[in-house]
Structure formats: C-alpha cells, structure tokens
Scaffold this motif. Structure first.
Motif, PDB file in Angstrom:
ATOM      1  N   ALA A 294     -24.834   1.586   1.213  1.00  0.00           N
ATOM      2  CA  ALA A 294     -24.543   1.917   2.624  1.00  0.00           C
ATOM      3  C   ALA A 294     -24.279   0.654   3.445  1.00  0.00           C
ATOM      4  O   ALA A 294     -23.484   0.687   4.388  1.00  0.00           O
ATOM      5  N   PHE A 295     -24.958  -0.448   3.096  1.00  0.00           N
ATOM      6  CA  PHE A 295     -24.836  -1.665   3.909  1.00  0.00           C
ATOM      7  C   PHE A 295     -24.109  -2.794   3.177  1.00  0.00           C
ATOM      8  O   PHE A 295     -24.038  -3.916   3.698  1.00  0.00           O
ATOM      9  N   ALA A 296     -23.568  -2.495   1.979  1.00  0.00           N
ATOM     10  CA  ALA A 296     -22.824  -3.500   1.199  1.00  0.00           C
ATOM     11  C   ALA A 296     -23.587  -4.818   1.125  1.00  0.00           C
ATOM     12  O   ALA A 296     -23.076  -5.887   1.482  1.00  0.00           O
ATOM     13  N   CYS A 297     -24.826  -4.737   0.689  1.00  0.00           N
ATOM     14  CA  CYS A 297     -25.664  -5.941   0.628  1.00  0.00           C
ATOM     15  C   CYS A 297     -26.438  -5.968  -0.685  1.00  0.00           C
ATOM     16  O   CYS A 297     -26.597  -4.941  -1.348  1.00  0.00           O
ATOM     17  N   PRO A 298     -26.929  -7.146  -1.078  1.00  0.00           N
ATOM     18  CA  PRO A 298     -27.712  -7.256  -2.313  1.00  0.00           C
ATOM     19  C   PRO A 298     -29.167  -6.833  -2.118  1.00  0.00           C
ATOM     20  O   PRO A 298     -29.676  -6.790  -0.993  1.00  0.00           O
ATOM     21  N   ILE A 299     -29.814  -6.556  -3.246  1.00  0.00           N
ATOM     22  CA  ILE A 299     -31.245  -6.222  -3.262  1.00  0.00           C
ATOM     23  C   ILE A 299     -31.963  -7.352  -4.000  1.00  0.00           C
ATOM     24  O   ILE A 299     -31.645  -7.636  -5.165  1.00  0.00           O
TER      25      ILE A 299
END
Ligand SMILES: [Zn+2]
Ligand SMILES: [Zn+2]
Length: 269
Positions: A128-133
């Motif tokens: 949803a936020f196009a970010c890494p974990i």
C-alpha cells in the motif's frame, strides 16, 4: 484468491483457496492455540468487514489500531523524522481510511517491526505504501508470507537516519528489535521491553501468554544493548502502555530486579 489470517495472532499467509494447515506462530511456545475455538482463520476481507480503523494520538505519537480489538491487539505508531516516516510495528487491519491518513502525513519510508507476533499483514502495508519492511535477519524464518519488500538487516544496530536507530535486543525472539528515537528521547519496544501496569518498571519474558521467563543472561543482554542510549519515554505495544519519564533508568532498575528475582540465592557461594 483470498488470503487467510490466523484469528489468534493476526498473521497473514500467502494467497490460497483454503486456509493453511496450521499457524507456526501459534504452535510455537511463545503463542498458543485457543482452547475454546482451536485453530481458527478468517480472510483479509472478513477482517475488514468485522472491524474499523482506530487512529488517535498516544502520548504525542499517532497510533493506528482497529476496533473491536483483533488478535493480540497491538497498535502501530507513526514515527516522523527528517529522513521520512517509519511505521513502528504493524497491525493486521488496513483500510482506505488508514491509507489516506498516513498518506496525508507524508506516507511511509519504511516499516520496522519488533518481532514476529506483529508481522500481521506487513506485506499488505508494504504494498500500500511502496516501502520496505525492516526485520532482523535472525527472525526472517518467521516471515510466513514471503515478499521482496521484506528486507532483513544484519548486526546489532541499524541506522535509519533522522535520529532513528533499530537496536537488536534479542530475548523474546532472537531478532527482537526496538526503535530508538533520539529527537523524541523515546524508545519504542513492542513487547521486547514490556511496559507493566505501574509504569515504574518494565518486564521481560520468553513467552507472555505461557508465562515462560527468560534466563538472566538474556535480560542482561537486553540491558547491555540499551545502555548506550538515553531515553525518557518507553512506548510498549498497546494503547497507553507508555513509561513517560526516566525510561533509561526504568530499564536499568528493571533488569536488576529481574535478575535478582530469577537468580536462586541458594546457588550463590
Ligand atoms: Zn497464529
Ligand atoms: Zn510477542
């Protein structure tokens, strides 16, 4: 194809027509399979039908949870810094209201999660936020819905910029990590460092629901990992579980108290 979540811990599994055969997170001694329902599942769509978003400040940081409470009941925190926003810990519930609110706050540069009990629907959030974990390498085997967004890090600390540092403490899980926020003088802990009711101390356990303690050496290691960092406030995993003052001192005194409690004086020479 639907995705199924474990009702007891909120872990989401890869898309499948049928529910998974088991939840390894709940079969592990640090969680449990409820005696009344047994292993139970719901789909992500059912979760969204049954719950709604709860977004509110928790001691000066924006918290994101859901109502009614689901699974372990933790809330996530949106930490702002000049290197971007970090979502600290994760919840299973995610809807358009949450996406719009976090987007209005500037979106997410990263998601960082204390330990596998809060991995939840982290892959949905990352998409949803196009970010890494960011999780610790030692716990990557517990990421049960594999995805390229999952970026395990190695070592004992990981600098996120903006005064934010991930610190591997171990203990509850080998890769249990906390987030130090230098500019807020705060430590975000999940349940690696567990905020207890009186707020004068914190607790440490291998398994909270099954009441299995950690050996003294592991708790001393948590204290040693945190010793270089100053912090006033400790944010635990749930709404309002916050130590407001003298957090560094609270951790130091709590490690000492714990070690005394589990060290058998009959063994001292
Ligand atoms: Zn589970
Ligand atoms: Zn836990």
């Amino acid at each position: 194809m639907p995705t199924y979540l474990c009702r007891a811990c909120g872990t989401q599994y890869p898309p499948s027509e049928e529910p998974p055969g088991a939840c390894p997170i709940c079969e592990d001694p640090r969680q449990y399979i409820p005696h009344d329902t047994g292993q139970a599942w719901l789909t992500f769509d059912e979760l969204r039908d049954e719950h709604s978003a709860e977004i509110k400040e928790d001691n000066g940081i924006l918290g994101i949870g859901c109502t009614p409470r689901f699974a372990i009941g933790q809330r996530a925190l949106l930490v702002k810094s000049n290197a971007g926003n970090v979502l600290w810990d994760c919840i299973a519930y995610l809807d358009d209201e949450i996406v719009q609110r976090i987007s209005a706050e500037g979106g997410l540069a990263a998601i960082a999660i204390s330990h596998p009990h809060y991995y939840a629907t982290m892959v949905e959030w990352a998409h949803a936020f196009a970010c890494p974990i960011l999780i610790h390498e030692s716990d990557r085997k517990w990421a049960l819905r594999p995805d390229p967004a999952i970026r395990p890090w190695h070592g004992e600390t990981h600098d996120l910029g903006g005064g934010l540092t991930l610190i591997r403490c171990g203990g509850h899980y080998d890769g249990s990590q906390v987030l130090h926020c230098r500019d807020r003088s705060a430590l975000l802990t999940g349940d690696t460092v567990h905020v207890i009711p009186d707020r004068r101390y914190v607790g440490f356990m291998y398994s909270y629901p099954n009441v299995i303690p950690l050996p003294a050496s592991k708790v001393q290691a948590i204290g040693a990992a945190l010793e270089p960092y100053a912090f006033e406030t400790i944010y635990g995993a749930w709404w309002g579980s916050v130590v407001e003052r003298d957090g560094s001192g609270v951790v130091r005194r709590s490690v000492d108290r714990y070690v005394r409690a589990v060290t058998d004086p009959g063994l001292a020479s």
